[in-house]
Design a protein around this motif. Structure first.
Motif, short mmCIF file in Angstrom:
data_model
loop_
_atom_site.label_atom_id
_atom_site.label_comp_id
_atom_site.label_asym_id
_atom_site.label_seq_id
_atom_site.Cartn_x
_atom_site.Cartn_y
_atom_site.Cartn_z
N GLN A 1 0.81 -1.21 0.00
CA GLN A 1 0.00 0.00 0.00
C GLN A 1 0.85 1.27 0.00
O GLN A 1 0.32 2.36 -0.22
CB GLN A 1 -0.97 0.00 1.18
N ASP B 1 1.72 3.70 -6.51
CA ASP B 1 0.30 3.74 -6.86
C ASP B 1 0.15 3.98 -8.35
O ASP B 1 0.54 5.02 -8.86
CB ASP B 1 -0.37 4.84 -6.05
N ASP C 1 -5.37 6.30 -6.70
CA ASP C 1 -6.31 6.27 -5.57
C ASP C 1 -5.60 6.53 -4.24
O ASP C 1 -6.23 6.48 -3.18
CB ASP C 1 -7.07 4.94 -5.54
N ILE D 1 -3.27 4.65 -2.88
CA ILE D 1 -2.83 3.41 -2.26
C ILE D 1 -1.98 2.65 -3.27
O ILE D 1 -2.36 2.48 -4.44
CB ILE D 1 -4.03 2.55 -1.82
N GLY D 2 -0.82 2.19 -2.84
CA GLY D 2 0.03 1.40 -3.72
C GLY D 2 -0.65 0.13 -4.18
O GLY D 2 -1.60 -0.35 -3.56
N ASP D 3 -0.18 -0.46 -5.27
CA ASP D 3 -0.83 -1.63 -5.85
C ASP D 3 0.17 -2.47 -6.61
O ASP D 3 1.35 -2.11 -6.76
CB ASP D 3 -1.99 -1.20 -6.75
N GLY E 1 1.71 -1.05 -9.76
CA GLY E 1 2.73 -0.08 -9.38
C GLY E 1 4.06 -0.75 -9.07
O GLY E 1 5.13 -0.23 -9.42
N ARG F 1 -8.09 -3.55 -3.96
CA ARG F 1 -7.35 -2.29 -3.94
C ARG F 1 -5.92 -2.46 -4.47
O ARG F 1 -5.29 -1.48 -4.85
CB ARG F 1 -7.35 -1.69 -2.54
N TYR F 2 -5.42 -3.69 -4.48
CA TYR F 2 -4.08 -3.95 -5.01
C TYR F 2 -4.11 -4.43 -6.46
O TYR F 2 -3.06 -4.47 -7.10
CB TYR F 2 -3.36 -4.98 -4.16
N SER G 1 2.26 8.74 -6.03
CA SER G 1 0.88 8.72 -6.51
C SER G 1 0.53 10.09 -7.08
O SER G 1 1.07 11.12 -6.64
CB SER G 1 -0.07 8.38 -5.36
N TYR H 1 -2.23 6.99 1.37
CA TYR H 1 -2.39 5.99 2.43
C TYR H 1 -1.91 6.53 3.78
O TYR H 1 -2.60 6.40 4.80
CB TYR H 1 -1.63 4.72 2.05
#
Length: 529
Positions: free
Chosen positions: A23, A27, A31, A33-35, A38, A80-81, A407, A415
């Protein structure tokens, strides 16, 4: 199967691991939040750095009451990821760069939203979890059940994390929830563990870091039954997936490696070994904090003694059947750059970590000197009593663009907040400066990976402690470490060969006239010639 017969994957002794908190890393969809996409986008950087094994903190479906350590589905990536296709792409793109991917397995409990628990809460006789019809006195870890079954369930950590039932080492007729380890519920959970691991192994995952691995069998004071459980898992892996590995969050390598793990970490909360290196009494502090000075500190009041005692004990007990893992930090412990220890002081810590015969684990951002940030808000269970773990979970700092390149979301959507310091380090700035901490770390990783005498298999001999800390690797390489601000000296050892030293990676260390002279916060790696 005896310890001597256990198989170790060929890649593991040469692994340089890098822990990613998903997270907070990168990103891709704005959004905040890292994913997983990313992470895939940043693989070229990780390849450039030289790490060859990634460990991702939990990324399975969760309601994130404990940052993903409350799993609601072990076989599906949290939306979310990304998706399961995204993890497949990450694994494939990493493979093309000779990088392996490990995931985080949480075997001791699930989310209360997991279908297993939803069924068990409604169904008397389903013993996948630990149930009691009544509790005669208030007990903090027993949570009233809201389902038709009634009664109470045992929770690990937070109430939303019902403990899976792997049995009790000691039973008691007066406490009927203490089922033996071979009861139906524990057997079903062991089978489920194999199914989960097998699924992800078949998807190309190289192994797992196993969360709280020592806690599965309850009331197991000597960890005998817990050790048997993991020994069975190791036998299965050696037979069915011999190229895969398990790294335990046990924190006691002398016990966990003989039990069956390929590797175990020195951890801050299980003994003084790791604390005696890095814990300077600032940052996140818990009941485990002992107030003792650490070796890598400007004042230079620490000692390598506790680390060496634990190291020697672990090496003797493991007897070549596994490896001790040494992290710079993790998502639960303060970063190397913390409090009075600034990023220009930590190069010798990396030099030690990357030349000692343990498995090095670099926590994301430590290689550029990201600092522990105090005073941040609680986020997804990060505040555990007095432990403000969120200070080690802030977004990765990539460049000088808005949000440090983490992000493109608005800053208040991230986050966690970014380091507000105007001189915060970034990957881009570090890459542009050949004298940066990042380049020190990259050179040391390359040296380790290309010099067998500096890896995990070659012997080590301590020649001088504590300041400077001097040791010989493989009888061919001399390492000098000074973790304090004041310069120090030591007699130069009499070595074989022609008696000369060829510098390989040197920062503030000289060996002349029969004497080692080490400047403050210095290191030197030399080949004996």
């Amino acid at each position: 199967m005896t310890d001597a017969a256990r198989h170790i994957p060929a890649w593991l002794p040469d692994a340089v691991l890098y822990q990613i908190y998903p997270q907070s890393f990168s990103d891709s969809n704005a959004d905040g939040i890292g994913d997983l996409p990313g992470i895939t986008d940043r693989l070229d950087y990780l390849s450039w750095l030289g790490v060859n094994t990634l460990w991702l903190s939990p990324c399975f479906t969760s309601e994130f009451g404990d940052a993903g350590y409350d799993v609601a589905d072990y076989l599906t990536i949290a939306p979310r990821y990304g998706t399961n296709d995204d993890i497949a792409q990450l694994v494939e793109e990493a493979r093309r760069r000779d990088i392996r991917v490990m995931l985080d397995l949480v075997p001791g409990h699930t989310s209360h939203r997991h279908p297993w628990f939803q069924h068990s809460a409604q169904t008397p006789g389903d013993d996948r979890y630990i149930w009691a019809d009544k509790i005669t006195a208030p007990v903090r870890d027993w949570i009233p059940n809201q389902g038709a079954r009634g009664g109470f369930y045992l929770a690990n950590f937070y109430p939303i994390q019902p403990a899976l039932n792997f049995g009790y080492a000691r039973t008691d007729d007066a406490e009927p929830w203490r089922q033996p380890v071979d009861a139906d519920g524990p057997r079903a959970n062991r089978a489920a563990l194999r199914e989960i691991m097998g699924h992800w192994f078949d998807c190309g995952i190289a192994g797992f870091r196993v969360d709280m691995a020592a806690s599965l069998v309850k009331d197991d004071p000597d960890k005998v039954e817990t050790g048997k459980l993991w020994g069975e898992m190791r036998q299965w892996i050696d037979r069915a997936y011999p190229d895969r590995a398990l790294l335990s969050e046990w924190g006691d390598p002398k016990t966990s490696i003989p039990a069956g793990f390929h590797s175990d970490f020195f951890l801050h909360f299980t003994g003084p070994a790791l604390r005696s290196l890095w814990d300077n009494g600032t940052g996140s502090q818990g009941a485990w904090a002992d107030g003792q000075p650490c070796y890598f500190d400007p004042d230079g009041k620490g000692t390598m003694g506790p680390f060496l005692d634990a190291w020697n004990e672990a090496r003797a007990a493991s007897d070549g059947s596994g490896h001790v893992a040494l992290p710079t930090a993790n998502h639960d412990f303060s970063r190397l750059t913390c409090g009075p220890r600034t990023r220009d002081m930590v190069a010798p810590a990396f030099a030690f970590q990357l030349t000692w015969p343990s498995l090095p684990v670099i926590y994301y951002g430590d290689e550029i000197g990201m600092r522990y940030l105090p005073g941040l808000p609680e986020k997804e269970g990060s505040q555990l009593g007095s432990e403000a773990r969120q200070g080690s979970r802030t977004p990765m700092q990539w460049n000088a663009t808005p949000n440090a390149g983490f992000s493109t979301a608005p800053a208040d959507h991230l986050y966690l907040p970014l380091d507000p310091a105007p001189d915060r380090p970034t990957v881009a700035a570090g890459q542009a400066d050949p004298d940066s901490l990042l380049h020190h770390v990259r050179r040391l990783i390359h040296l380790r990976r290309t010099t067998p005498a500096l890896g995990s298999a070659a012997p080590v001999q301590v020649l001088h402690r504590d300041y400077p800390f001097v040791y010989l690797r493989g009888n061919t390489h001399l390492v000098v470490i000074n973790g304090r601000e004041q310069p120090v000296t030591a007699p130069a050892p009499i070595l074989g060969g022609g008696g000369g030293l060829r510098p390989l990676a040197v920062h503030g260390v000289e060996v002349t006239g029969g004497e080692i002279r080490a400047a403050g916060f210095s290191y030197g790696v030399f080949e004996v010639v």
